[in-house]
Design a protein around this motif. Sequence first.
Motif, PDB file in Angstrom:
ATOM      1  N   GLU A 448     -11.789  27.460   7.190  1.00  0.00           N
ATOM      2  CA  GLU A 448     -10.729  27.468   8.201  1.00  0.00           C
ATOM      3  C   GLU A 448     -10.014  26.129   8.248  1.00  0.00           C
ATOM      4  OE1 GLU A 448     -12.638  30.449  11.599  1.00  0.00           O
ATOM      5  OE2 GLU A 448     -12.801  28.281  11.827  1.00  0.00           O
ATOM      6  N   VAL A 449      -8.734  26.176   8.518  1.00  0.00           N
ATOM      7  CA  VAL A 449      -7.974  24.981   8.894  1.00  0.00           C
ATOM      8  C   VAL A 449      -8.022  24.865  10.406  1.00  0.00           C
ATOM      9  CG1 VAL A 449      -5.688  23.929   8.979  1.00  0.00           C
ATOM     10  CG2 VAL A 449      -6.432  25.092   6.921  1.00  0.00           C
ATOM     11  N   VAL A 450      -8.286  23.665  10.898  1.00  0.00           N
ATOM     12  CA  VAL A 450      -8.319  23.426  12.340  1.00  0.00           C
ATOM     13  C   VAL A 450      -7.117  22.593  12.777  1.00  0.00           C
ATOM     14  CG1 VAL A 450      -9.626  22.414  14.254  1.00  0.00           C
ATOM     15  CG2 VAL A 450     -10.814  23.633  12.421  1.00  0.00           C
ATOM     16  N   ASN A 451      -6.858  21.499  12.064  1.00  0.00           N
ATOM     17  CA  ASN A 451      -5.755  20.597  12.440  1.00  0.00           C
ATOM     18  C   ASN A 451      -4.898  20.249  11.233  1.00  0.00           C
ATOM     19  OD1 ASN A 451      -6.670  20.186  15.194  1.00  0.00           O
ATOM     20  ND2 ASN A 451      -8.255  18.847  14.356  1.00  0.00           N
ATOM     21  N   PHE A 452      -3.602  20.131  11.451  1.00  0.00           N
ATOM     22  CA  PHE A 452      -2.678  19.518  10.502  1.00  0.00           C
ATOM     23  C   PHE A 452      -2.498  18.058  10.937  1.00  0.00           C
ATOM     24  CE2 PHE A 452      -1.863  23.954  10.094  1.00  0.00           C
ATOM     25  CZ  PHE A 452      -1.389  24.157   8.805  1.00  0.00           C
ATOM     26  N   HIS A 453      -2.587  17.135   9.990  1.00  0.00           N
ATOM     27  CA  HIS A 453      -2.534  15.710  10.320  1.00  0.00           C
ATOM     28  C   HIS A 453      -1.521  15.021   9.407  1.00  0.00           C
ATOM     29  CE1 HIS A 453      -5.000  11.712  10.944  1.00  0.00           C
ATOM     30  NE2 HIS A 453      -3.686  11.542  11.064  1.00  0.00           N
ATOM     31  N   LEU A 454      -0.443  14.518  10.005  1.00  0.00           N
ATOM     32  CA  LEU A 454       0.587  13.787   9.265  1.00  0.00           C
ATOM     33  C   LEU A 454       0.523  12.313   9.652  1.00  0.00           C
ATOM     34  CD1 LEU A 454       3.125  14.017   7.366  1.00  0.00           C
ATOM     35  CD2 LEU A 454       4.482  14.046   9.474  1.00  0.00           C
ATOM     36  N   THR A 455       0.381  11.456   8.650  1.00  0.00           N
ATOM     37  CA  THR A 455       0.401  10.007   8.869  1.00  0.00           C
ATOM     38  C   THR A 455       1.724   9.460   8.346  1.00  0.00           C
ATOM     39  OG1 THR A 455      -1.999   9.788   8.679  1.00  0.00           O
ATOM     40  CG2 THR A 455      -0.696   7.812   8.294  1.00  0.00           C
ATOM     41  N   ALA A 456       2.398   8.662   9.154  1.00  0.00           N
ATOM     42  CA  ALA A 456       3.680   8.059   8.764  1.00  0.00           C
ATOM     43  C   ALA A 456       3.561   6.541   8.866  1.00  0.00           C
ATOM     44  CB  ALA A 456       4.793   8.566   9.669  1.00  0.00           C
ATOM     45  N   LYS A 457       3.881   5.847   7.757  1.00  0.00           N
ATOM     46  CA  LYS A 457       3.756   4.383   7.699  1.00  0.00           C
ATOM     47  C   LYS A 457       5.038   3.778   7.130  1.00  0.00           C
ATOM     48  CE  LYS A 457      -0.032   4.674   5.194  1.00  0.00           C
ATOM     49  NZ  LYS A 457      -1.278   4.340   4.455  1.00  0.00           N
ATOM     50  N   SER A 458       5.474   2.686   7.726  1.00  0.00           N
ATOM     51  CA  SER A 458       6.656   1.997   7.206  1.00  0.00           C
ATOM     52  C   SER A 458       6.332   1.341   5.877  1.00  0.00           C
ATOM     53  CB  SER A 458       7.155   0.947   8.207  1.00  0.00           C
ATOM     54  OG  SER A 458       6.154  -0.027   8.437  1.00  0.00           O
ATOM     55  N   LYS A 459       7.366   1.123   5.066  1.00  0.00           N
ATOM     56  CA  LYS A 459       7.168   0.613   3.706  1.00  0.00           C
ATOM     57  C   LYS A 459       7.396  -0.888   3.550  1.00  0.00           C
ATOM     58  CE  LYS A 459       8.638   4.923   1.433  1.00  0.00           C
ATOM     59  NZ  LYS A 459       9.638   5.530   0.508  1.00  0.00           N
ATOM     60  N   GLN A 460       7.533  -1.629   4.668  1.00  0.00           N
ATOM     61  CA  GLN A 460       7.874  -3.032   4.514  1.00  0.00           C
ATOM     62  C   GLN A 460       6.781  -3.802   3.776  1.00  0.00           C
ATOM     63  OE1 GLN A 460       7.117  -1.775   7.598  1.00  0.00           O
ATOM     64  NE2 GLN A 460       6.112  -3.300   8.877  1.00  0.00           N
ATOM     65  N   GLU A 461       7.197  -4.857   3.116  1.00  0.00           N
ATOM     66  CA  GLU A 461       6.280  -5.666   2.311  1.00  0.00           C
ATOM     67  C   GLU A 461       5.386  -6.513   3.199  1.00  0.00           C
ATOM     68  OE1 GLU A 461       5.889  -5.681  -1.026  1.00  0.00           O
ATOM     69  OE2 GLU A 461       7.324  -4.023  -1.141  1.00  0.00           O
ATOM     70  N   SER A 462       4.136  -6.659   2.770  1.00  0.00           N
ATOM     71  CA  SER A 462       3.209  -7.553   3.472  1.00  0.00           C
ATOM     72  C   SER A 462       3.367  -8.967   2.928  1.00  0.00           C
ATOM     73  CB  SER A 462       1.769  -7.085   3.261  1.00  0.00           C
ATOM     74  OG  SER A 462       1.581  -5.795   3.769  1.00  0.00           O
ATOM     75  N   PRO A 463       3.012  -9.982   3.729  1.00  0.00           N
ATOM     76  CA  PRO A 463       3.060 -11.358   3.224  1.00  0.00           C
ATOM     77  C   PRO A 463       2.145 -11.530   2.007  1.00  0.00           C
ATOM     78  CG  PRO A 463       2.723 -11.310   5.610  1.00  0.00           C
ATOM     79  CD  PRO A 463       2.567  -9.905   5.128  1.00  0.00           C
ATOM     80  N   GLU A 464       2.561 -12.376   1.075  1.00  0.00           N
ATOM     81  CA  GLU A 464       1.756 -12.612  -0.118  1.00  0.00           C
ATOM     82  C   GLU A 464       0.767 -13.744   0.124  1.00  0.00           C
ATOM     83  OE1 GLU A 464       3.950 -13.248  -3.671  1.00  0.00           O
ATOM     84  OE2 GLU A 464       5.055 -11.352  -3.532  1.00  0.00           O
ATOM     85  N   LEU A 465      -0.406 -13.622  -0.517  1.00  0.00           N
ATOM     86  CA  LEU A 465      -1.396 -14.695  -0.426  1.00  0.00           C
ATOM     87  C   LEU A 465      -1.008 -15.830  -1.364  1.00  0.00           C
ATOM     88  CD1 LEU A 465      -4.875 -12.903  -0.352  1.00  0.00           C
ATOM     89  CD2 LEU A 465      -3.516 -13.731   1.554  1.00  0.00           C
ATOM     90  N   LYS A 466      -1.216 -17.046  -0.894  1.00  0.00           N
ATOM     91  CA  LYS A 466      -0.961 -18.215  -1.732  1.00  0.00           C
ATOM     92  C   LYS A 466      -2.270 -18.752  -2.283  1.00  0.00           C
ATOM     93  CE  LYS A 466       3.297 -19.833   0.456  1.00  0.00           C
ATOM     94  NZ  LYS A 466       3.968 -20.995   1.128  1.00  0.00           N
ATOM     95  N   GLN A 467      -2.232 -19.213  -3.511  1.00  0.00           N
ATOM     96  CA  GLN A 467      -3.422 -19.825  -4.086  1.00  0.00           C
ATOM     97  C   GLN A 467      -3.663 -21.191  -3.452  1.00  0.00           C
ATOM     98  OE1 GLN A 467      -3.477 -19.854  -8.351  1.00  0.00           O
ATOM     99  NE2 GLN A 467      -3.136 -17.651  -8.533  1.00  0.00           N
ATOM    100  N   ILE A 468      -4.934 -21.515  -3.260  1.00  0.00           N
ATOM    101  CA  ILE A 468      -5.283 -22.791  -2.622  1.00  0.00           C
ATOM    102  C   ILE A 468      -5.205 -23.925  -3.635  1.00  0.00           C
ATOM    103  CG2 ILE A 468      -6.744 -21.724  -0.873  1.00  0.00           C
ATOM    104  CD1 ILE A 468      -9.167 -22.540  -2.580  1.00  0.00           C
ATOM    105  N   GLU A 469      -5.015 -25.118  -3.119  1.00  0.00           N
ATOM    106  CA  GLU A 469      -4.977 -26.305  -3.964  1.00  0.00           C
ATOM    107  C   GLU A 469      -6.028 -27.291  -3.451  1.00  0.00           C
ATOM    108  OE1 GLU A 469      -1.078 -27.919  -4.109  1.00  0.00           O
ATOM    109  OE2 GLU A 469      -0.149 -26.060  -4.823  1.00  0.00           O
TER     110      GLU A 469
END
Length: 548
Positions: A448-469
Motif C-alpha cells: 500500500e501507498v500511505v503518503n506522497f512526499h515531495l521535497t523542494a530545495k533551492s539550487k543556490q551554491e554553498s560556500p566553498e571550503l578554503k585550504q588551510i595554510e
Amino acid sequence: MEAIEYLQSQGVEAVAVVFLHAYINPEHERRTIELIEEKWSDVFVTSSHEITKEWREYERSSTSVLNSYVKPIVSSYMNQLETKLKQAKLESNNYVMQSNGGVTIFENAKSTPIHLVESGPAAGIYGAAKLGKIIGEENIIAFDVGGTTAKCSLINQGEISLTTDYYIERSSRYAGYPIKTPVVDIIEIGNGGGSIAKVDETGSLKVGPQSAGAYPGPVAYGNGGENPTITDANLITGRLNPTNFKTHVNLDLVRSSFSHTIAEPFNSSIEDAAMGVLRLANSNMLNALKLISVRKGHDPRDFTLIAFGGGGPIHAPALAKELGIKKIIVPIASSVFSAWGMLMTHVRHDYIQTHVQVVDQLDIQEEEKTWEQLKREAAKEFREEGIPFDQVLLEKHVDMRYSGQEHTVKVPIKQKESLIHHQDDIVERFHVQHEQHYTFRLDDTLTEVVNFHLTAKSKQESPELKQIEIVSSLDEAFLNQREVYFDEKGWINVDVYQKDLIPPLQEIKGPVIIEEQSTTVLLEEGQKAMIDEFGNLIIELGEEMDDE
C-alpha cells in the motif's frame, strides 16, 4: 461563535484548530479560521492542515497545539531580531534553520515555529552530510555531544534520513508529545558534558539524563556546582586540560565531589570512580550509535564517524574502536560545527499528503493530481520567498507498507516515474528497504501507498571550503606531556599537540592528545591521525588494529 467568546473570556493567547479529516478536506478548518480572524484578530491561531496533511488525528492535534503554544514566543523573538537587523542596516536575506535540514524565511518561522524544534542539531547533521560530500565520504554517522545530550544520525549514500514520527520530552517513563512534521532522524540521549553522575537508591551508578546545565554547570566551572559530571570525569583522568577552561579550575574540589559521591560508596579510588563514569557514559553513547545503525539494518563498519560539538571528539575514538569504525573525522571548528552546517544549507520545504491505497489499485489520474497539487503548493511558497521555481530541485518519495501493517518505509521515486507505470521497480525497492529495516520481506503480500512526499530545495551554491595554510612544524605543535588515566593501564604519559599548529598530512600515532581551546581529542593506542588540507582531523585505525 460561543467557543470563540468563551476562549476570549479566558484570556487565551493562542488557538489551534483541528478537524478530524482536515488532512483530506480542510474547508471547515478554513472557515473556522475566517470566523476567528473576524471576531478575534489579535489571537495567534494555527490550522492543522497548514502544519501537516498527514493522517493520525492525535499526532496532528498534538503538533498543532504545540505550534500554537510556542507561536507567541517565537513571533515576538523573530520580530525583535528582525528589528535589530534593520537597525544595523544589514542588507541581507534572512533565514531561519528548520528541523528538516533546510532554511526558511522569518515569516514562515513565525507562522509555523514547530518546524524549528530540532533546528540546531539538524544543522549539524546537514553539515556532516555536506562535509562528507566534499571529502568523498557518503556513508556517515554524525555524532554530536554538547553540554546536555549526545545526538547521532545516520547518513546513507549522502542522504539525510527524515521522520515524521518525532517526540519531545519522551523518556522510558513518559510517552512525550508527538510532532508530525519532518525532522532529521536523530537518536538523542541525556549524556553530555554536564550530565550528572550519581549512585542511585539501588546502589547502581547512573550518568544522566539530569544535567548541571550551563549554570552552575560542572564542578570544574567553579559556579557552585556540587554534582560530578562527565566533564569533571574527563578532567580527573587527564583527558581535559584545566588551563583551557575560562575560569580557574579547583581540581581538589572536583576530586572531592567524586570522592564522597561515587568513590566512597564503591570503595574505589577517585580515578577509578571517574573512569567508571566515562565507561558508563560511553556505553550509553554506544547504545545510541547502535540504535541509529545496527538496529536499522546498517553495519557501522561501513560508515565514517563525524564527531563534533564540544564533547564529541573526546569520546569518538573509544566509541569507534568498540564499533569497528575505521575512520573518524573531527571537522575544523568542531565545537561550533552546527553553525557551519547552517551556512551550507539551502531553502527547503517538505510537502506530505496522505493517500492510502493498494498500489495496484491506484488511479493514474489521482496519482498525477496529488503530485501536481504538492508542486503547486511548493511553487507558491518558493515564490513568496523570492525564489523562482525553475531554481528549485524536486525529489519524490512515497511511504509504503504491507497491507495490514502499521508502519511505513520511505521509498524514493524518480522524477519521471509513476506508481502505475513503474510499479514493479518501485515495489521491489520497497521490499529491499523493508528487509533492511525489519530483516524480512513478504513478496506475495499486497503493498500500500500511505503518503506522497515531495521535497523542494533551492539550487543556490554553498560556500566553498578554503585550504588551510599552516607553516609550522610538528615540533612546534607539540605542547607537553600529560598523564592520562586508562583502564587496566593506569596513568600513562601522553604527548599533547595543539591542533591549530599541526601541519597538514603529518601522521601522529596514538595514544596522544590533540587539543584546541574548545575541544579535545584523545587517540587510542593503535589509532593514527593527520590534518587534511581543509583543517579537518582524520583519524584512522592503525594496521595492527585493522588486523585484529
